[in-house]
Design a protein around this motif. Structure first.
Motif, PDB file in Angstrom:
ATOM      1  N   ILE A  87       0.841  -1.206   0.000  1.00 15.40           N
ATOM      2  CA  ILE A  87       0.000   0.000   0.000  1.00 15.40           C
ATOM      3  C   ILE A  87       0.871   1.249   0.000  1.00 15.40           C
ATOM      4  CG2 ILE A  87      -1.612   1.366   1.385  1.00 15.40           C
ATOM      5  CD1 ILE A  87      -2.838  -1.294   2.338  1.00 15.40           C
ATOM      6  N   GLY A  88       1.866   1.273   0.913  1.00 15.10           N
ATOM      7  CA  GLY A  88       2.737   2.444   1.004  1.00 15.10           C
ATOM      8  C   GLY A  88       3.508   2.679  -0.279  1.00 15.10           C
ATOM      9  N   ARG A  89       3.980   1.564  -0.867  1.00  9.31           N
ATOM     10  CA  ARG A  89       4.792   1.696  -2.079  1.00  9.31           C
ATOM     11  C   ARG A  89       3.972   2.287  -3.219  1.00  9.31           C
ATOM     12  NH1 ARG A  89       6.230   1.969  -6.401  1.00  9.31           N
ATOM     13  NH2 ARG A  89       7.762   0.922  -7.720  1.00  9.31           N
ATOM     14  N   TYR A  90       2.671   1.945  -3.305  1.00  9.10           N
ATOM     15  CA  TYR A  90       1.867   2.418  -4.425  1.00  9.10           C
ATOM     16  C   TYR A  90       0.993   3.630  -4.101  1.00  9.10           C
ATOM     17  CZ  TYR A  90       3.715  -1.432  -7.042  1.00  9.10           C
ATOM     18  OH  TYR A  90       4.582  -2.280  -7.687  1.00  9.10           O
ATOM     19  N   THR A  91       0.994   4.099  -2.822  1.00  2.00           N
ATOM     20  CA  THR A  91       0.328   5.390  -2.567  1.00  2.00           C
ATOM     21  C   THR A  91       1.412   6.456  -2.347  1.00  2.00           C
ATOM     22  OG1 THR A  91       0.219   4.900  -0.185  1.00  2.00           O
ATOM     23  CG2 THR A  91      -1.706   4.346  -1.512  1.00  2.00           C
ATOM     24  N   LEU A  92       2.061   6.411  -1.192  1.00  2.00           N
ATOM     25  CA  LEU A  92       3.123   7.364  -0.899  1.00  2.00           C
ATOM     26  C   LEU A  92       4.179   7.382  -2.001  1.00  2.00           C
ATOM     27  CD1 LEU A  92       4.426   9.319   1.153  1.00  2.00           C
ATOM     28  CD2 LEU A  92       5.491   7.340   2.229  1.00  2.00           C
ATOM     29  N   GLY A  93       4.513   6.199  -2.502  1.00  2.00           N
ATOM     30  CA  GLY A  93       5.579   6.085  -3.493  1.00  2.00           C
ATOM     31  C   GLY A  93       5.247   6.720  -4.826  1.00  2.00           C
ATOM     32  N   ASN A  94       3.951   6.951  -5.070  1.00  2.00           N
ATOM     33  CA  ASN A  94       3.588   7.551  -6.349  1.00  2.00           C
ATOM     34  C   ASN A  94       3.255   9.026  -6.242  1.00  2.00           C
ATOM     35  OD1 ASN A  94       4.038   5.260  -7.794  1.00  2.00           O
ATOM     36  ND2 ASN A  94       1.905   4.529  -7.698  1.00  2.00           N
ATOM     37  N   LYS A  97       7.257  13.873  -6.555  1.00  2.00           N
ATOM     38  CA  LYS A  97       8.578  14.181  -6.005  1.00  2.00           C
ATOM     39  C   LYS A  97       9.005  13.293  -4.844  1.00  2.00           C
ATOM     40  CE  LYS A  97       8.782  18.952  -7.554  1.00  2.00           C
ATOM     41  NZ  LYS A  97       8.619  20.341  -7.160  1.00  2.00           N
ATOM     42  N   VAL A  98       8.129  12.402  -4.356  1.00  2.00           N
ATOM     43  CA  VAL A  98       8.551  11.473  -3.306  1.00  2.00           C
ATOM     44  C   VAL A  98       9.422  10.408  -3.961  1.00  2.00           C
ATOM     45  CG1 VAL A  98       7.769   9.676  -1.727  1.00  2.00           C
ATOM     46  CG2 VAL A  98       6.548  11.866  -1.848  1.00  2.00           C
ATOM     47  N   LYS A  99      10.614  10.152  -3.374  1.00  2.00           N
ATOM     48  CA  LYS A  99      11.490   9.117  -3.912  1.00  2.00           C
ATOM     49  C   LYS A  99      10.924   7.747  -3.570  1.00  2.00           C
ATOM     50  CE  LYS A  99      16.115  10.864  -4.260  1.00  2.00           C
ATOM     51  NZ  LYS A  99      17.467  10.605  -3.749  1.00  2.00           N
ATOM     52  N   THR A 100      10.916   6.845  -4.552  1.00  2.00           N
ATOM     53  CA  THR A 100      10.286   5.547  -4.332  1.00  2.00           C
ATOM     54  C   THR A 100      10.975   4.756  -3.221  1.00  2.00           C
ATOM     55  OG1 THR A 100       9.696   5.565  -6.646  1.00  2.00           O
ATOM     56  CG2 THR A 100       9.447   3.481  -5.499  1.00  2.00           C
ATOM     57  N   VAL A 280       8.735  17.576  -0.002  1.00  2.00           N
ATOM     58  CA  VAL A 280       7.775  16.481   0.092  1.00  2.00           C
ATOM     59  C   VAL A 280       7.346  16.178   1.529  1.00  2.00           C
ATOM     60  CG1 VAL A 280       8.578  15.410  -2.022  1.00  2.00           C
ATOM     61  CG2 VAL A 280       9.655  14.811   0.145  1.00  2.00           C
ATOM     62  N   GLY A 281       7.801  16.991   2.487  1.00  2.00           N
ATOM     63  CA  GLY A 281       7.493  16.729   3.901  1.00  2.00           C
ATOM     64  C   GLY A 281       6.008  16.556   4.163  1.00  2.00           C
ATOM     65  N   GLN A 282       5.161  17.318   3.468  1.00  3.13           N
ATOM     66  CA  GLN A 282       3.724  17.238   3.738  1.00  3.13           C
ATOM     67  C   GLN A 282       3.157  15.868   3.373  1.00  3.13           C
ATOM     68  OE1 GLN A 282       5.089  18.756   1.250  1.00  3.13           O
ATOM     69  NE2 GLN A 282       3.828  18.723  -0.592  1.00  3.13           N
ATOM     70  N   TRP A 283       3.732  15.221   2.339  1.00  2.00           N
ATOM     71  CA  TRP A 283       3.224  13.896   1.965  1.00  2.00           C
ATOM     72  C   TRP A 283       3.531  12.881   3.050  1.00  2.00           C
ATOM     73  CZ3 TRP A 283      -0.121  15.254  -1.054  1.00  2.00           C
ATOM     74  CH2 TRP A 283       0.085  16.038  -2.192  1.00  2.00           C
ATOM     75  N   TYR A 284       4.750  12.977   3.630  1.00  2.00           N
ATOM     76  CA  TYR A 284       5.088  12.044   4.703  1.00  2.00           C
ATOM     77  C   TYR A 284       4.198  12.264   5.923  1.00  2.00           C
ATOM     78  CZ  TYR A 284       9.057  10.299   2.141  1.00  2.00           C
ATOM     79  OH  TYR A 284       9.824   9.677   1.203  1.00  2.00           O
TER      80      TYR A 284
END
Lengths: 378, 378, 378
Positions: A87-94, A97-100, A280-284
């Protein structure tokens, strides 16, 4: 209002915890251009000690557990751990500018389990006189270790694909990738680099087919890497031998101290890479806020199935959800540091320690208990 | 007579203490041409661990102290610590054939504080029912750390001046200086050497002016050196975070053991340099005999001022004097070893452990208590 | 039958002990081609820590013992320790295809003493109300350390002779010897290699005479090697200083943990050499079955002499025999690993842990007690 102030108190206390304190200390030391350095041999040994300890404690917990009775919840724990990473890899990761690799490592940490969050959950259940199976706490390695292994393997596969991609499109992308060229799966070695090289240059097939061919060797290489080797060695020793005496007298007492030094090293390194996070801090922050609750609900759902199928107690279901909601502040970071060396520690540790854990503690635990009382009348 | 036999008993017991035992053991091992060696990575890590622990314990003591009430005594403690180093540098350091860096390091150790001498002082006060402020023991880092920092900075300045001097008088003196060419302020690094080189070759001004220009960069470099970085990092973590758990479970229990190994390394090294001390041993013995009492009197005088100004108790004045009279057998050596690598450990450790500490214990404590009773009627 | 099942139970429990568990774990890790590695600096430091601890505990035991009363039994203990190594070297070492250095190391381990076997012996004597001198347990370092020193020196002499031999018969044998070219007596260093080289090339005398000339320098070099230096340093510090505080707080608690890591390293190395043992495994099993009882009888005979000469108690005679029958599972391996680097750890540890110790415990202790009751009517 009471709720928010609880959350803020927890958040501030976390900033004073030794774990985060040493991380920030390392960042400050590096920012002030200090010449302080931890020798590389010490760093490698500390990582080895920490991973062996994590494996040993998991193995001992599994050996002492009632395996037959806990089979279904254990399978669900494994599934949840793996699912959280995907889930994390395909939501946060996409996200833009977030590095995979950073996203995969963060998801690995949120799939891994925090012993202290688990302990808090147990304490609340006991205080409120809610029954749960005594072996329910031993479900944690079944989620913890698969999540970390999945994250390391996913990162290996991703890194490998990117290399192959940059091989086929030799211009344009190469430069931007050079920053994350350190292969996942262990401290990079010439031998491994050489093999990856071989695998890539042997290509000639269309890329799709090429990818399929590669996955198993990458999994194998990840498992042979120094990080997972130490973790799985500890797990095997914990299950098959009786290392309790040496665990209690050596690995466990040294754990927090060695961890604090590793945090210092990771902090010193993070300074150089803090810029990467600014955009990208806000995405984390978003991921760390939503993730624990989402993961908890998934595990809660699995737990409900076990409740109806094999009579898994409502208290056990709550604990399974708490295990899933928790993110590893302690055992996870060394594993990910060694297993996914190209990921930025300030991304995953910051997300987990500063946001994820307070959310799981202050929001998750009361939520799942309330849900259990409503749905199963515990 | 009773007095002398007490002193001799203490002296002999000190020779059997693990600290001095390992130092002498290392000297014997090296004298017998043993191939025993401690890897460099281990040595560096041990020094780091010891300095971090010294800083942490100081920081924790400061955080738990009542800062407003102890302000004046704390300022006096800082002043005493700095003063002791300057006194040593310009008395012992100017005696014939005494090496200046050795004198500065010795003065740094006599400015630093011995926890066990302080504990002995507290015990005597309690036995004799003399009141003292509970925070008085927390004055120790206010003298300890400034003394060590001052010593390292003074040594850096001195080494730097000598280099510049030998640059300007290129013949004659250069050879005799090459032995102490290792720069103070941290493990020597190419980067630092390069900078010093730059600073020196940039010269061309008259020397006096040149010196003034240099002091701040040297202070900054000393503070960025690995020794003071670790010490100040520990101090900051002790004040700002809550590292008690990791301090009690890791840094504190390992301290004495790691120290014994450092002593062994320092002993092995001292053998090669024992000849340097033969001609000047009597000066160190004299300094170690007079120093503790002189330093105690200075602090006692400062304490009297605080007594009349803010009501600092007579018992507190005694403790301040005991802190000043004590010389660090334990926390000081690793700091000086890393911070002033060119100083001879057998000079400063021998002076402190074999003479300074017995003098402070057997002469200092009863003297200051008697003085307080006479002057302030406690 | 009861007897055999006791033996098998002990044997299986031993396989689960952390010591053997980590050894086997290391073998498996290496067999699976893992990239896991322990940095060399850490390995050297662990060996140093373990040897220092073994020496310290022996020294402390000797210092606290009643030396006058225990003189004769102590002399017999030394004699037994040395004798065991010579017996092993000329029986096991002469069996077909057994490597001489492996046999010497194994004999060294069977001459060394197991603290836990000794403790088991004491417990049985106390349970059966058989008197023994309280200092009898302190006989162990008098057998342990001479046996290890003898083994290392014998191995050095053997290796050195082989080199000289291969020098004189330059063709034919050279190749087969290259495998064990690492000199005994410490971590090989260029300086030592250089000296050996010199000694050899200086030859020209007939070989017999040449050998005699060489023995003392080899003994001296063995004692100066890093392994025996650390051991003897610990012994001296234990006898002459009071290291109890640092021993109890540092060296002793870390011992089992560091040992487990050393076992892991030795296991990883053993995998590469397991083939060497296939053809000779039966000889080691035979030696490990007969050795403990034979060694016990020798010491029992010596003890009987002391019984008639100085009134050494029957219980004391039993303990001396148990000390001789025991083989070191814990303190011996690190010493031999560092002192005889060319010997195969799977040979000596396997023999001792898997066969020797169960034999001494299950067969030796009851046998010697029965013998004492028959012969001395205790």
């Amino acid at each position: 209002m009471d709720f928010l102030s609880d959350f803020l108190t927890l958040f501030l206390a976390k900033l004073q915890s030794p774990t985060l304190g040493f991380l920030i200390g390392g960042m400050v030391v590096a920012a002030l251009n200090s010449q302080l350095q931890i020798p590389d041999a010490i760093y490698k040994f500390i990582v080895f000690m920490l991973l062996l300890k994590v494996g040993l404690s998991g193995g001992i917990a599994i050996r002492n557990a009632n395996l037959a009775e806990m089979l279904l919840p254990a399978v669900f724990a494994v599934a949840t751990g793996i699912l959280i990473v995907f889930i994390g890899r395909y939501t946060l990761g996409n996200l833009p500018k977030v590095k995979t690799v950073d996203a995969i490592a963060t998801a690995g940490l949120f799939g891994a389990v925090s012993g202290s969050t688990l302990a808090a959950g147990i304490t609340v259940l006991e205080t409120e006189d809610i029954f749960f199976e005594p072996w329910a706490a031993a479900l944690y390695p079944f989620m913890d270790i698969p999540a970390l292994v999945t994250a390391i393997v996913l990162a290996s596969i991703y890194t490998s694909k990117q290399k192959s991609l940059s091989q086929q499109e030799p211009f344009g992308k190469q430069e931007s990738l050079s920053k994350q060229s350190v292969a996942a799966g262990g401290y990079p070695t010439t031998r491994q680099e050489y093999r990856s090289q071989q695998r890539i240059t042997a290509g000639g097939y269309p890329r799709k087919q090429n990818d399929r061919v590669k996955i198993w060797p990458i999994v194998k290489e990840s498992l042979q890497g120094s990080a997972l080797s130490a973790l799985l060695l500890g797990l095997a020793l914990g299950i098959l031998t009786r290392p309790e005496s040496v665990y209690e007298s050596f690995f466990n007492p040294l754990f927090r101290g060695l961890l604090s030094i590793l945090m210092l090293i990771m902090g010193m390194e993070a300074t150089a890479r803090i810029g990467e996070l600014r955009k990208v801090g806000q995405w984390y922050a978003l991921y760390a806020l939503v993730g624990p609750l989402l993961h908890g609900f998934i595990a809660f759902g699995f737990g409900m199935i076990a409740h109806h199928a094999t009579g898994f107690s409502p208290g056990g279901v709550v604990l399974l959800a708490v295990i899933a909601a928790s993110s590893s502040d302690i055992s996870g970071p060394p594993t990910l540091r060694a297993g996914i060396p190209s990921a930025n520690p300030s991304a995953y540790i910051g997300s987990s320690t500063a946001v994820g854990t307070p959310v799981a503690l202050a929001l998750g635990i009361p939520l799942f208990i309330g849900l259990a009382q409503v749905l199963m009348g515990s």
